[in-house]
Design a protein around this motif. Structure first.
Motif, PDB file in Angstrom:
ATOM      1  N   PRO B 397       0.817  -1.215   0.000  1.00  0.00           N
ATOM      2  CA  PRO B 397       0.000   0.000   0.000  1.00  0.00           C
ATOM      3  C   PRO B 397       0.849   1.263   0.000  1.00  0.00           C
ATOM      4  O   PRO B 397       0.485   2.254  -0.633  1.00  0.00           O
ATOM      5  CB  PRO B 397      -0.814  -0.107   1.292  1.00  0.00           C
ATOM      6  N   ALA B 398       1.997   1.222   0.665  1.00  0.00           N
ATOM      7  CA  ALA B 398       2.843   2.414   0.717  1.00  0.00           C
ATOM      8  C   ALA B 398       3.396   2.735  -0.662  1.00  0.00           C
ATOM      9  O   ALA B 398       3.497   3.902  -1.041  1.00  0.00           O
ATOM     10  CB  ALA B 398       3.983   2.209   1.711  1.00  0.00           C
ATOM     11  N   ILE B 399       3.752   1.698  -1.427  1.00  0.00           N
ATOM     12  CA  ILE B 399       4.344   1.949  -2.746  1.00  0.00           C
ATOM     13  C   ILE B 399       3.263   2.308  -3.765  1.00  0.00           C
ATOM     14  O   ILE B 399       3.370   3.305  -4.479  1.00  0.00           O
ATOM     15  CB  ILE B 399       5.158   0.715  -3.203  1.00  0.00           C
ATOM     16  N   VAL B 400       2.186   1.515  -3.805  1.00  0.00           N
ATOM     17  CA  VAL B 400       1.118   1.805  -4.776  1.00  0.00           C
ATOM     18  C   VAL B 400       0.481   3.156  -4.460  1.00  0.00           C
ATOM     19  O   VAL B 400       0.175   3.938  -5.358  1.00  0.00           O
ATOM     20  CB  VAL B 400       0.070   0.676  -4.779  1.00  0.00           C
ATOM     21  N   GLY B 401       0.314   3.445  -3.163  1.00  0.00           N
ATOM     22  CA  GLY B 401      -0.276   4.729  -2.762  1.00  0.00           C
ATOM     23  C   GLY B 401       0.600   5.899  -3.177  1.00  0.00           C
ATOM     24  O   GLY B 401       0.096   6.952  -3.564  1.00  0.00           O
ATOM     25  N   SER B 402       1.905   5.722  -3.139  1.00  0.00           N
ATOM     26  CA  SER B 402       2.783   6.842  -3.489  1.00  0.00           C
ATOM     27  C   SER B 402       2.747   7.129  -4.984  1.00  0.00           C
ATOM     28  O   SER B 402       3.104   8.215  -5.417  1.00  0.00           O
ATOM     29  CB  SER B 402       4.225   6.545  -3.065  1.00  0.00           C
ATOM     30  N   LEU B 403       2.314   6.141  -5.789  1.00  0.00           N
ATOM     31  CA  LEU B 403       2.165   6.394  -7.222  1.00  0.00           C
ATOM     32  C   LEU B 403       0.881   7.168  -7.497  1.00  0.00           C
ATOM     33  O   LEU B 403       0.725   7.771  -8.547  1.00  0.00           O
ATOM     34  CB  LEU B 403       2.154   5.074  -8.005  1.00  0.00           C
ATOM     35  N   ASP B 404      -0.056   7.139  -6.540  1.00  0.00           N
ATOM     36  CA  ASP B 404      -1.309   7.891  -6.592  1.00  0.00           C
ATOM     37  C   ASP B 404      -2.060   7.647  -7.900  1.00  0.00           C
ATOM     38  O   ASP B 404      -2.210   8.544  -8.718  1.00  0.00           O
ATOM     39  CB  ASP B 404      -1.032   9.390  -6.395  1.00  0.00           C
TER      40      ASP B 404
END
Lengths: 176, 412
Positions: B397-404
């Protein structure tokens, strides 16, 4: 570099593999023979004066007028194009590369036209080519994972073909 | 790992786990829509991530081939539904490029003000939802409190709160309203009377003054929060070459240290809108980054967005200052039955999530021969597989979320 310079450079290097160009268009484009696309793409990316490090967009276009009454005014021979929009972050210049393919390979309806994949040159081409395969029906040879990406695996047909027929039903769901 | 135990019969510590296939999504709160990630894991460690898309696929491009360009604008709203204004702008400009139309000054000023407000609203969601992905709930609520006021202001301008269809070919559908009632959320926040009447510009400036003071609070809640830093900094590191190779754009690209923003470096038809405006383009690395942060990690991508909000506030202020003096009309006529000339135009604009490209081919007919939307989120998402390999499940979630990413735009 301007599009004319790039075109000249490409013709000098590849000769008759560069099959055409329109340098007066809004976005000037260069047409490349299908078999040579990987070679040309690798050169466009690696040559320091060109340095097209980014593939902004890759898509297929189907040129066909399915209505015979309007076909005379259509102005294009029926064919399929793959369009590559390139950009260089180093030199901040852009180029459009096109590949013209027959609508069906060998004129056999249902047999998808083939073009070599450029996913080895630009990583993003992997997904864009999957989308073009899925929606326009173009077979990218040498692609590592050429599966449908937006439609379901068992979907029939390619929606962005002009003669695509909307399905009557899909797994019991009525289509129209 | 092996431990010496007093009685080895009690437990065997040298445990190996089998490889497992785990489905994350399509209905998972931190996948930002209906994204399905197929994870191949060994215990907590990810070996392989395969994104599966298409749950929101509507074949918008096929619809676009059967409609006049103006009629397709509502469909662009529904692509990136968090930044509908910016999507309208992208398609309108691509068609204007094809028909060689240059909109007057007033329309450009309006477009800058509205597009930048849209960027603020979109980044507020991006930022708030990212906090939510990482387990901090309050920034999400604050972000939506602010976004609500922007939506109220947009509602006064065009009547819609999410799918605006406000920016159209030739300009915008309306001018800014001369008199509105203050948005109730804004009145409550700044202690004004609920029935106060003011101009749209005044209301917008009141909101911006208020929002600007809240930005340090967000930095305290997220950017400088030790837990947040531990979850984001040094994770999901994307080098500059990888970002370019995978076609990443927007804040994701700038987070990897590429100084490229189409508002400054784009095509003339787009950059002329921003000519004469004073704004900066935040690019990683940042001098005030925490020591754990690495160029191109989650924290950098997030921080680029935070800094962009401040720049958008500056841009809106300048646009609103220009608006009363701007010349020309807000909309040039473009009839529904106008035939598109033969030819083709491709244009990318800087949307909140990256460079959204629209490609239109005209063929002496009302409907375009091809209406293509190159999604920025689509390209940004393609990088998840290499970024997530080797990390822990909780970092996804931290990585996918940072791609927004926004799935409506990816699936189209």
């Amino acid at each position: 570099m301007t599009a004319a310079d790039i075109h000249q450079k490409l013709v000098a290097k590849f000769g008759d593999k560069i099959t055409g160009a329109n340098l007066e268009a809004i976005d000037p484009w260069v047409e490349v023979a299908p078999a040579a696309i990987v070679e040309v793409a690798a050169y466009l990316k690696s040559d320091p004066a060109l340095a097209f490090d980014a593939l902004n967009n890759l898509c297929g276009v189907d040129y066909l007028e399915p209505d015979p009454k309007k076909a005379a005014k259509f102005g294009h021979e029926p064919h399929v194009e793959v369009v590559y929009h390139l950009y260089s972050y180093t030199h901040r210049h852009a180029l459009v590369v096109k590949v013209k393919l027959p609508r069906w390979q060998g004129g056999v309806a249902g047999k998808l036209p083939e073009v070599p994949s450029v996913s080895g040159v630009w990583a993003i081409a992997d997904w864009h080519e999957r989308e073009a395969f899925d929606l326009v029906g173009i077979q990218f040879t040498g692609h590592p994972n050429l599966h449908r990406i937006l439609c379901a695996e068992d979907w029939v047909g390619h929606a962005l073909r002009k003669d695509y027929e909307f399905p009557l039903e899909y797994h019991g769901i009525r289509g129209r | 790992m092996s431990l010496q135990l007093e009685d080895p019969r009690i437990i065997e510590f040298d445990v190996r786990t089998d490889e497992m296939l785990v489905n994350m999504g399509p209905q998972h709160p931190s996948t930002h829509g209906v994204l399905r990630l197929l994870l191949k894991t060994d215990g907590e460690v990810i070996h392989e991530v395969t994104p599966h898309l298409g749950y929101l696929h509507r074949s918008a491009e096929k619809i676009g081939e059967n409609l006049a360009p103006q009629q397709w604008i509502p469909y662009t709203d529904r692509m990136d539904y968090l930044a509908g204004m910016n999507m309208n702008l992208g398609w309108s400009l691509a068609v204007e490029k094809l028909i060689k139309m240059e909109v007057p000054d007033k329309a450009m000023v309006l477009r800058v003000a509205i597009a930048e407000m849209g960027r603020i609203a979109s980044h507020l969601v991006g930022m708030g939802a990212y906090g939510l992905d990482l387990g901090t709930f309050s920034p999400f609520l604050y972000a939506f409190r602010e976004r609500e006021i922007i939506l109220d202001l947009f509602e006064e301008v065009c009547g819609a709160r999410l799918t605006y269809s406000y920016i159209t070919i030739g300009g915008t559908t309306h001018e800014l309203p001369a008199q509105i009632t203050i948005p109730p959320g804004l009145a409550a926040l700044i202690g004004e009377k609920m029935d106060r009447k003011l101009s749209w510009i005044e209301a917008c400036l009141l909101f911006l003054d208020w929002l600007e003071k809240r930005i340090p609070e967000y930095h305290t809640l997220l950017t400088e929060n030790q837990i947040f830093i531990k979850r984001t900094a040094g994770l999901g590191i994307m080098p500059r070459e990888m970002a370019i190779d995978y076609g990443c754009t927007g804040p994701v690209l700038r987070g990897s240290g590429v100084n490229h923003d189409l508002r400054r470096d784009g095509e003339p038809i787009y950059t002329r809108m921003y000519a004469g405006y004073d704004f900066d383009i935040p690019v990683a690395p940042f001098s005030n980054a925490p020591p754990e942060a690495v160029l191109g990690d989650n924290w950098c991508r997030f921080y680029v967005r935070m800094r962009e909000v401040a720049q958008s506030i500056r841009l809106v202020r300048q646009a609103l200052e220009r608006y009363p003096k701007a010349t020309g009309v807000s909309r040039l006529p473009f009839k529904m039955a106008t035939k598109l000339p033969r030819g083709e135009a491709y244009l990318e604009t800087e949307c909140p999530r990256g460079q959204m490209g629209f490609y239109v081919i005209g063929n002496d007919a009302v409907n375009p021969l091809r209406a293509r939307a190159k999604s920025s989120s689509f390209c940004n998402l393609s990088v998840t597989a290499p970024l997530c390999a080797g990390c822990l499940i909780a970092d996804i979630p931290a990585i996918v979320g940072s791609l927004d990413v926004v799935m409506g735009e990816i699936d189209r």
